[in-house]
Design a protein around this motif. Structure first.
Motif, PDB file in Angstrom:
ATOM      1  N   GLY A 205       0.907  -1.255  -0.042  1.00 15.39           N
ATOM      2  CA  GLY A 205       0.058   0.023   0.010  1.00 15.39           C
ATOM      3  C   GLY A 205       0.946   1.334  -0.215  1.00 15.39           C
ATOM      4  O   GLY A 205       0.536   2.298  -0.659  1.00 15.39           O
ATOM      5  N   HIS A 206       2.078   1.035   0.932  1.00 15.49           N
ATOM      6  CA  HIS A 206       2.761   2.486   0.906  1.00 15.49           C
ATOM      7  C   HIS A 206       3.467   2.728  -0.532  1.00 15.49           C
ATOM      8  O   HIS A 206       3.760   3.723  -0.984  1.00 15.49           O
ATOM      9  CB  HIS A 206       3.884   2.186   1.968  1.00 15.49           C
ATOM     10  N   SER A 207       4.071   1.658  -1.176  1.00 13.78           N
ATOM     11  CA  SER A 207       4.580   1.761  -2.576  1.00 13.78           C
ATOM     12  C   SER A 207       3.426   2.244  -3.682  1.00 13.78           C
ATOM     13  O   SER A 207       4.048   2.850  -4.504  1.00 13.78           O
ATOM     14  CB  SER A 207       5.142   0.310  -2.891  1.00 13.78           C
ATOM     15  N   TYR A 208       2.214   1.682  -3.432  1.00 18.30           N
ATOM     16  CA  TYR A 208       1.236   2.228  -4.371  1.00 18.30           C
ATOM     17  C   TYR A 208       1.065   3.905  -4.043  1.00 18.30           C
ATOM     18  O   TYR A 208       1.017   4.597  -5.115  1.00 18.30           O
ATOM     19  CB  TYR A 208       0.066   1.504  -4.199  1.00 18.30           C
ATOM     20  N   LEU A 209       1.015   3.957  -2.758  1.00 22.14           N
ATOM     21  CA  LEU A 209       0.955   5.693  -2.471  1.00 22.14           C
ATOM     22  C   LEU A 209       2.146   6.397  -3.009  1.00 22.14           C
ATOM     23  O   LEU A 209       2.212   7.609  -3.653  1.00 22.14           O
ATOM     24  CB  LEU A 209       0.860   5.929  -1.001  1.00 22.14           C
ATOM     25  N   PHE A 210       3.414   5.753  -3.065  1.00 25.44           N
ATOM     26  CA  PHE A 210       4.580   6.513  -3.370  1.00 25.44           C
ATOM     27  C   PHE A 210       4.234   6.800  -5.151  1.00 25.44           C
ATOM     28  O   PHE A 210       4.838   7.934  -5.661  1.00 25.44           O
ATOM     29  CB  PHE A 210       5.647   5.589  -3.019  1.00 25.44           C
ATOM     30  N   TYR A 211       3.702   5.733  -5.751  1.00 21.69           N
ATOM     31  CA  TYR A 211       3.749   5.885  -7.319  1.00 21.69           C
ATOM     32  C   TYR A 211       2.482   7.127  -7.474  1.00 21.69           C
ATOM     33  O   TYR A 211       2.540   7.897  -8.381  1.00 21.69           O
ATOM     34  CB  TYR A 211       2.953   4.749  -7.919  1.00 21.69           C
ATOM     35  N   PHE A 212       1.611   7.268  -6.507  1.00 15.14           N
ATOM     36  CA  PHE A 212       0.382   8.011  -6.696  1.00 15.14           C
ATOM     37  C   PHE A 212       1.229   9.538  -6.587  1.00 15.14           C
ATOM     38  O   PHE A 212       0.984  10.439  -7.315  1.00 15.14           O
ATOM     39  CB  PHE A 212      -0.728   7.800  -5.895  1.00 15.14           C
ATOM     40  N   ALA A 213       2.047   9.723  -5.489  1.00 14.14           N
ATOM     41  CA  ALA A 213       2.495  10.990  -4.913  1.00 14.14           C
ATOM     42  C   ALA A 213       3.354  11.233  -6.252  1.00 14.14           C
ATOM     43  O   ALA A 213       3.624  12.632  -6.713  1.00 14.14           O
ATOM     44  CB  ALA A 213       3.157  10.855  -3.733  1.00 14.14           C
TER      45      ALA A 213
ATOM     46  N   THR B 165       7.414 -12.170 -13.425  1.00 13.66           N
ATOM     47  CA  THR B 165       8.078 -11.268 -12.462  1.00 13.66           C
ATOM     48  C   THR B 165       7.444 -11.509 -11.259  1.00 13.66           C
ATOM     49  O   THR B 165       6.261 -11.873 -10.897  1.00 13.66           O
ATOM     50  CB  THR B 165       7.446  -9.820 -12.973  1.00 13.66           C
ATOM     51  N   ARG B 166       8.153 -11.286 -10.146  1.00 15.52           N
ATOM     52  CA  ARG B 166       7.888 -11.213  -8.686  1.00 15.52           C
ATOM     53  C   ARG B 166       6.886 -10.107  -8.403  1.00 15.52           C
ATOM     54  O   ARG B 166       6.330 -10.358  -7.116  1.00 15.52           O
ATOM     55  CB  ARG B 166       9.112 -11.378  -7.675  1.00 15.52           C
ATOM     56  N   SER B 167       6.840  -9.078  -9.024  1.00 16.42           N
ATOM     57  CA  SER B 167       6.043  -7.935  -8.636  1.00 16.42           C
ATOM     58  C   SER B 167       5.161  -7.560  -9.890  1.00 16.42           C
ATOM     59  O   SER B 167       5.458  -6.304 -10.146  1.00 16.42           O
ATOM     60  CB  SER B 167       6.993  -6.814  -8.090  1.00 16.42           C
ATOM     61  N   PRO B 168       4.189  -8.369 -10.445  1.00 13.57           N
ATOM     62  CA  PRO B 168       3.599  -7.754 -11.515  1.00 13.57           C
ATOM     63  C   PRO B 168       2.732  -6.711 -11.287  1.00 13.57           C
ATOM     64  O   PRO B 168       2.480  -5.791 -12.228  1.00 13.57           O
ATOM     65  CB  PRO B 168       2.474  -9.038 -11.741  1.00 13.57           C
ATOM     66  N   THR B 169       2.171  -6.412 -10.140  1.00 15.47           N
ATOM     67  CA  THR B 169       1.349  -5.124  -9.735  1.00 15.47           C
ATOM     68  C   THR B 169       2.232  -4.026 -10.094  1.00 15.47           C
ATOM     69  O   THR B 169       1.872  -2.954 -10.764  1.00 15.47           O
ATOM     70  CB  THR B 169       0.731  -4.977  -8.625  1.00 15.47           C
ATOM     71  N   HIS B 170       3.579  -3.819  -9.557  1.00 17.95           N
ATOM     72  CA  HIS B 170       4.519  -2.642  -9.556  1.00 17.95           C
ATOM     73  C   HIS B 170       4.795  -2.643 -11.140  1.00 17.95           C
ATOM     74  O   HIS B 170       4.919  -1.448 -11.540  1.00 17.95           O
ATOM     75  CB  HIS B 170       5.724  -2.894  -8.859  1.00 17.95           C
ATOM     76  N   MET B 171       5.184  -3.871 -11.622  1.00 24.15           N
ATOM     77  CA  MET B 171       5.450  -3.859 -13.056  1.00 24.15           C
ATOM     78  C   MET B 171       4.209  -3.281 -13.969  1.00 24.15           C
ATOM     79  O   MET B 171       4.539  -2.228 -14.753  1.00 24.15           O
ATOM     80  CB  MET B 171       5.528  -5.324 -13.689  1.00 24.15           C
ATOM     81  N   GLY B 172       3.020  -3.532 -13.756  1.00 26.44           N
ATOM     82  CA  GLY B 172       1.937  -3.152 -14.309  1.00 26.44           C
ATOM     83  C   GLY B 172       1.575  -1.380 -14.166  1.00 26.44           C
ATOM     84  O   GLY B 172       1.277  -0.735 -15.029  1.00 26.44           O
ATOM     85  N   ILE B 173       2.004  -0.972 -12.996  1.00 24.88           N
ATOM     86  CA  ILE B 173       1.760   0.602 -12.506  1.00 24.88           C
ATOM     87  C   ILE B 173       3.000   1.186 -13.288  1.00 24.88           C
ATOM     88  O   ILE B 173       2.439   1.969 -14.122  1.00 24.88           O
ATOM     89  CB  ILE B 173       1.788   0.779 -11.276  1.00 24.88           C
TER      90      ILE B 173
END
Length: 163
Positions: free
Chosen positions: A24-32, A99-107
């Motif tokens: 969640g914090h990483s997604y907020l970082f992308y949003f910021a 990939t081990r982090s497909p949601t981060h890759m997708g973002i």
């Protein structure tokens, strides 16, 4: 009340909650990063290219990133990990075999697409910075939690699926 709830949580649920908090914090970082880039671009637009923005490439990347995220979400919802599974197959399902982090890759792919659609250097730079910062800070924390939880099984998965 929260403390009472946490007392009754199993260790597995606490571990999973910690992983979700880091995510969640990483997604907020992308949003910021996106907000900062949009604000910068609003007042000082610097194009990536001198010609018309590449909307087609941007749209393809935007759709590809969205599909990757949806695929990852569907996989994690349906993929219950059984102790009897081999270490690799326990974790490697759907996009998690790539990939081990497909949601981060997708973002990252989605924001890259937006960079091309809006022909925005600020958004491109922000996307790249956010991608590498989340990769080396947030995803490392997440993976440490997963190694602590699953041990050698997760380490074996990390060796097979590199990124």
């Amino acid at each position: 009340r929260e403390k009472v709830y946490n007392i009754h949580m199993t260790e597995e649920k606490k571990d999973i909650n910690l992983v979700h908090i880091v995510l969640g914090h990483s997604y907020l970082f992308y949003f910021a990063g996106l907000l900062v880039a949009v604000l910068f671009d609003t007042f000082n637009h610097i194009p990536i290219m001198n010609m018309r923005s590449d909307n087609q490439l941007g749209l393809i990347l935007l759709i590809a990133g969205t599909i990757l995220i949806l695929w990852a979400q569907k996989t994690t919802r349906t993929g219950h990990h059984r102790k009897s599974e081999l270490p690799y197959t326990r974790f490697a399902r759907g996009p998690y075999t790539i990939t081990r982090s497909p949601t981060h890759m997708g973002i990252g792919i989605m924001l890259l697409g937006l960079s091309f659609i809006f022909n925005s250097l600020a958004l491109l730079v922000s996307t790249m910075l956010c991608f590498f910062i989340t990769r080396y800070i947030f995803i490392r924390k997440e993976e440490k939690l997963l190694v602590d939880r699953y041990g050698d099984d997760y380490r074996a998965y990390q060796k097979k699926v590199r990124m």
